[in-house]
Design a protein around this motif. Sequence first.
Motif, short mmCIF file in Angstrom:
data_model
loop_
_atom_site.label_atom_id
_atom_site.label_comp_id
_atom_site.label_asym_id
_atom_site.label_seq_id
_atom_site.Cartn_x
_atom_site.Cartn_y
_atom_site.Cartn_z
N ASP A 115 -12.75 -3.69 -3.09
CA ASP A 115 -11.90 -2.74 -2.52
C ASP A 115 -12.66 -1.80 -1.46
OD1 ASP A 115 -9.73 -1.32 -1.65
OD2 ASP A 115 -9.77 -0.06 -3.65
N GLY A 148 -6.48 7.29 0.64
CA GLY A 148 -6.87 8.09 1.89
C GLY A 148 -6.57 7.76 3.20
N GLY A 149 -6.21 6.70 3.55
CA GLY A 149 -5.63 6.27 4.88
C GLY A 149 -4.22 5.86 4.86
N ASP A 190 -6.06 11.83 4.19
CA ASP A 190 -6.90 12.13 5.13
C ASP A 190 -5.52 12.86 6.28
OD1 ASP A 190 -9.01 11.00 4.74
OD2 ASP A 190 -9.07 9.66 6.38
N LYS A 237 -10.50 19.38 0.74
CA LYS A 237 -10.35 18.24 -0.23
C LYS A 237 -10.38 18.73 -1.79
CE LYS A 237 -11.78 14.26 2.40
NZ LYS A 237 -10.52 13.58 2.55
N GLY A 241 -5.76 7.81 -5.05
CA GLY A 241 -6.13 9.24 -5.25
C GLY A 241 -4.81 10.29 -5.01
N1 LIG Z 1 -7.00 15.10 -7.70
C1 LIG Z 1 -6.48 14.63 -6.30
N2 LIG Z 1 -5.33 15.31 -5.99
C2 LIG Z 1 -4.93 15.03 -4.83
N3 LIG Z 1 -5.63 13.88 -4.06
C3 LIG Z 1 -6.68 13.43 -4.40
C4 LIG Z 1 -7.19 13.83 -5.78
N4 LIG Z 1 -8.41 12.90 -5.92
C5 LIG Z 1 -8.62 12.42 -4.67
N5 LIG Z 1 -7.63 12.73 -3.79
C6 LIG Z 1 -7.41 12.14 -2.66
O1 LIG Z 1 -7.13 10.57 -2.58
C7 LIG Z 1 -7.78 9.92 -1.44
C8 LIG Z 1 -8.77 8.66 -1.88
O2 LIG Z 1 -8.00 8.10 -2.68
P1 LIG Z 1 -8.41 6.46 -2.95
O3 LIG Z 1 -9.90 6.49 -3.23
O4 LIG Z 1 -7.49 5.92 -3.67
O5 LIG Z 1 -8.20 5.83 -1.29
P2 LIG Z 1 -8.80 4.88 -0.90
O6 LIG Z 1 -8.74 3.72 -1.77
O7 LIG Z 1 -10.14 4.88 -0.24
O8 LIG Z 1 -8.03 4.64 0.48
P3 LIG Z 1 -7.09 3.55 1.27
O9 LIG Z 1 -6.40 2.85 -0.05
O10 LIG Z 1 -5.94 4.34 1.78
O11 LIG Z 1 -7.87 2.52 2.33
C9 LIG Z 1 -8.67 11.03 -0.72
O12 LIG Z 1 -7.61 11.69 0.67
C10 LIG Z 1 -8.81 12.23 -1.63
O13 LIG Z 1 -8.71 13.50 -0.96
#
Ligand SMILES: Nc1ncnc2c1ncn2[C@@H]1O[C@H](COP(=O)(O)OP(=O)(O)OP(=O)(O)O)[C@@H](O)[C@H]1O
Length: 459
Positions: A12, A234-235, A263, A359, A426
């Motif tokens: 992923d 995140g995106g 983001d 963040k 997240g």
């Molecule tokens: N405890 C929390 N509360 C709110 N937001 C959070 C928390 N922990 C992480 N995040 C946010 O979650 C996001 C990252 O989540 P995740 O790792 O699921 O995304 P990703 O898989 O990298 O992105 P995508 O799936 O969109 O490509 C970031 O924007 C981060 O700031």
Amino acid sequence: MKDVANVGIGIDFGTTNSTAAVFDGKTVSLIHLEAGSPIMPSATYIDADLQTVTGQEAIDRYIEGNTGRTVELVPEVIGRATLAVGAADPSGQRPAETLSQAVYGESMIDTGLRGRLFRGTKRLLGNQSVRRLMVFDHPFRLVALITPILVHIRQELEVGGIEVSSACVGHPVNFEGRDSKRNEVALNRLGEAYGHAGINDHRFYPEPIAAAVSFLHEQPGAEGDTILTVDFGGGTLDFCVLRRRSGNAFSVVATHGIALGGDHIDQRIFSRLLFPLLGKGERWRRRGTDRQEIETQFPFEDYEDLLLNWAVTYLLNQNRYTTPVLECISQGGEARLKFRRLRELIQQNYSYLTFQAIKDFKAELSVADHAVLDIAEIDIEAALTRREFEDVINDSLVRVEQAVLETIRRADIAAKDVDIVLRTGGSSLIPAVQHMLNQHFPERVVNHDPFTSVAAGLA
Ligand SMILES: Nc1ncnc2c1ncn2[C@@H]1O[C@H](COP(=O)(O)OP(=O)(O)OP(=O)(O)O)[C@@H](O)[C@H]1O
Ligand SMILES: [Mg+2]
């Protein structure tokens, strides 16, 4: 070496974080991509010698060498044919350095720059006009910025004794961008990066469906046939509705996805909370050519795009931006403190640190009723209750809710027909998101491995 034929590999590559998992036919195991953690920041740092590092080390190297120093900009005249682009602009409409070139007709070289950090590159993949990003004098294709992350993942798998001949790799339902061909363009680029990383045999699979697969594997006895996945990363914000048939077999009823993620929320917090503390809305007094005093609103809007794009905030170190700030500082009064902060943020390149603090603040509010956004470097200490925070991000919350309802509509079902709602990603940890889902689907919402569900399902 494990029996390769029996090992399924899932990767992923996320906007913020990347993960990988293997399935030996019985159990799914996450691969440690960072010291002691299966979660690796999707970050690439390239230094002046064009040496590349990835993950947390990339971020550490960038912060160490590129913040808290005075930025010195030297204008560089560029040829017309040169296409130099920077990080995505907040609205996703244009790459920031292309924007700045269009406006100034020149690119600016930060002479003290030790290296460039790339994060969130996944958000640019579907944007055809972003072809290359400049690293010092060298244009790097987007594919070349992602490949090192995938190489790192392949190497970590190999360290674990797994031969990476083929892998199942994730993709969002829709990549960010306006182009109707964005998904095709992005998948081509991502596929090319996997190829360069030596993972030639890769199958793409939608991320929200993968998250549901990992749930069904973990909890085969879970009751209910209609499953909705809400993957808020995140995106992107991704959805799918699945209908279970016998055992763990299922059919896909609908998918949906929009470009909204953590983001975007961070940028929202920056503009709603920090802009007023940096001089937005203040007055600007100076002497005109006829020595008369002129007073106007400080043109904060000229700074906004560059402030919201940490990768190119350094471009604000030009006289036409810094002079008004210095004039506002010298005019005294209460606003002086705000403009001093703005000056520090610009001159010392504290933009990335500011986003990092945002963040942390956001994550703190997912567990606490109030938190302080504390950025000592620019003398900011803003206390907020969770309620106030929810008000700040209200636009995003409304969009999340609308997208949930749109998914249900596409599946041609009612909210009451959904048996299980999987909350993952997240950003799904934000209590207001949980609350909204609980209201539409009372007692049916399950928190499912926010950061690792997708890789596990892909394996
Ligand atoms: N405890 C929390 N509360 C709110 N937001 C959070 C928390 N922990 C992480 N995040 C946010 O979650 C996001 C990252 O989540 P995740 O790792 O699921 O995304 P990703 O898989 O990298 O992105 P995508 O799936 O969109 O490509 C970031 O924007 C981060 O700031
Ligand atoms: Mg994700």
